[in-house]
Scaffold this active site. Structure first.
Site, mmCIF file in Angstrom:
data_model
loop_
_atom_site.group_PDB
_atom_site.id
_atom_site.type_symbol
_atom_site.label_atom_id
_atom_site.label_comp_id
_atom_site.label_asym_id
_atom_site.label_seq_id
_atom_site.Cartn_x
_atom_site.Cartn_y
_atom_site.Cartn_z
ATOM 1 C CB SER A 1 -0.966 -0.041 1.192
ATOM 2 O OG SER A 1 -2.010 0.878 1.034
ATOM 3 C CG ASP B 1 -6.334 -3.137 -3.762
ATOM 4 O OD1 ASP B 1 -6.960 -2.254 -3.155
ATOM 5 O OD2 ASP B 1 -5.087 -3.157 -3.836
ATOM 6 C CG HIS C 1 -5.648 -2.490 0.059
ATOM 7 N ND1 HIS C 1 -4.781 -2.302 -1.003
ATOM 8 C CD2 HIS C 1 -5.187 -1.705 1.063
ATOM 9 C CE1 HIS C 1 -3.853 -1.431 -0.650
ATOM 10 N NE2 HIS C 1 -4.073 -1.065 0.599
#
Length: 317
Positions: free
Chosen positions: A161, A257, A289
């Site tokens: 991320s 995601d 995610h």
């Protein structure tokens, strides 16, 4: 009178106009340890007296029993630059497993978080850490684990991320400022946090509530940004992209995601810009995610772990 909200990004975080921050996830921390399951030993180290940044180091049991020096992974945690830390249980558990599987040393960076420390603090702390790792190249750095057991001719970076975003931005810096004594064999970006003002065709159907959190996180982390076409979050807007200082990149994306499309687009843009390295994308079907942190035992997380291990253990071409 109740303080006015600046950003409401529930269920993750609320940020108030008076500077107060309420984090709802990523607040739990656990100490370093000798992990019984994996045999991996971890400890926290402040990298310098004049820096706010610290790292959590991980070393496999095998390292202390062998004269062979091990590859090093510099890891950047995710959380939108605002939540989670290197002491979060999810990262501790994942890095224990990864270090044991890959037989590597890991340096997990506990960079300063926004909004208390807005960007570029996280980037600067990450760069400071990479330089600190490089300072051990001739065996006389400040950390004995690295002096005795680290092979700085085989170093990797990885992050998920926001941490994937940091990996990219470290590559841009390395393209402009050479670091002696350290050789990068490849990098891994897991569900990297990239965005842009204009939605990609495949993003048009994303619900506004999801896209607004992505955009608000960025503005909260970087109040002076020019927006979501800032090269820091939209690599396609960076004229320096072709100079990215890596030869091998593994990008992991997940089918559900919101950042999936940006991961594929990153590969496309690197090719268009004439970047000369090799990039591979691995997609996890049916996953969202950072699923590998929340459900590390699922089939797709196990497959991804095996891929990361093989990527780091491949003989350099």
């Amino acid at each position: 009178m109740e303080t006015e909200l600046l950003y409401d990004m529930s269920p993750y975080v609320k940020i108030y106009k008076d500077g107060r921050v309420e984090r709802f996830i990523g607040t739990e921390i656990i100490p370093p340890s000798l992990d019984e399951k994996t045999g991996v030993h971890s400890k926290d180290v402040a990298i310098s007296s004049d820096s706010a940044v610290s790292v959590r180091l991980y070393i496999p049991k095998a390292a202390t029993d062998s004269l062979r020096k091990l590859p090093v992974l510099v890891y950047f945690h995710g959380g939108g630059f605002i939540i989670e830390t290197a002491q979060s249980p999810g990262y501790q558990n994942y890095l224990n497993a990864l270090v044991a599987e890959a037989n590597i040393i890991a340096v997990s960076v506990d960079y300063r978080r926004a909004p208390e420390h807005p960007l570029p603090a996280a980037y600067d702390d990450s760069w400071t850490t990479v330089k600190w790792v490089a300072s051990h190249s001739i065996g006389n750095g400040p950390e004995e684990w690295l002096n005795s057991h680290a092979n700085l001719n085989k170093v990797f970076m990885a992050g998920d991320s926001a941490g994937g975003n940091i990996v990219h931005n470290m590559g841009i810096r390395l393209g402009e400022e050479t670091l002696k004594g350290i050789e990068f064999s490849g990098v891994i970006m897991v569900h990297p946090y990239f965005w842009g003002n204009e939605p990609l065709p495949s993003e048009i159907t994303e619900p506004e509530r999801r896209t607004s959190v992505v955009e608000n996180l960025w503005h909260a982390a970087n109040p002076t940004t020019t927006g979501c076409d800032d090269p820091l979050i939209n690599p396609a807007m960076d004229p320096r992209l072709s100079g990215l200082a890596f030869n091998r990149i593994l990008i992991c994306v997940a089918e559900k995601d919101i950042f999936r499309h940006r991961g594929w687009y990153y590969k496309e843009v690197l090719s268009e810009r004439g970047w000369s390295g090799v990039v591979e994308v691995m997609e996890a079907p049916g996953e969202d995610h950072v699923f590998h942190l929340t459900n590390p035992g699922c089939d797709n997380a196990v497959k991804m772990m095996k891929k990361l291990v093989s990527f780091m253990n491949e003989v350099d071409k």
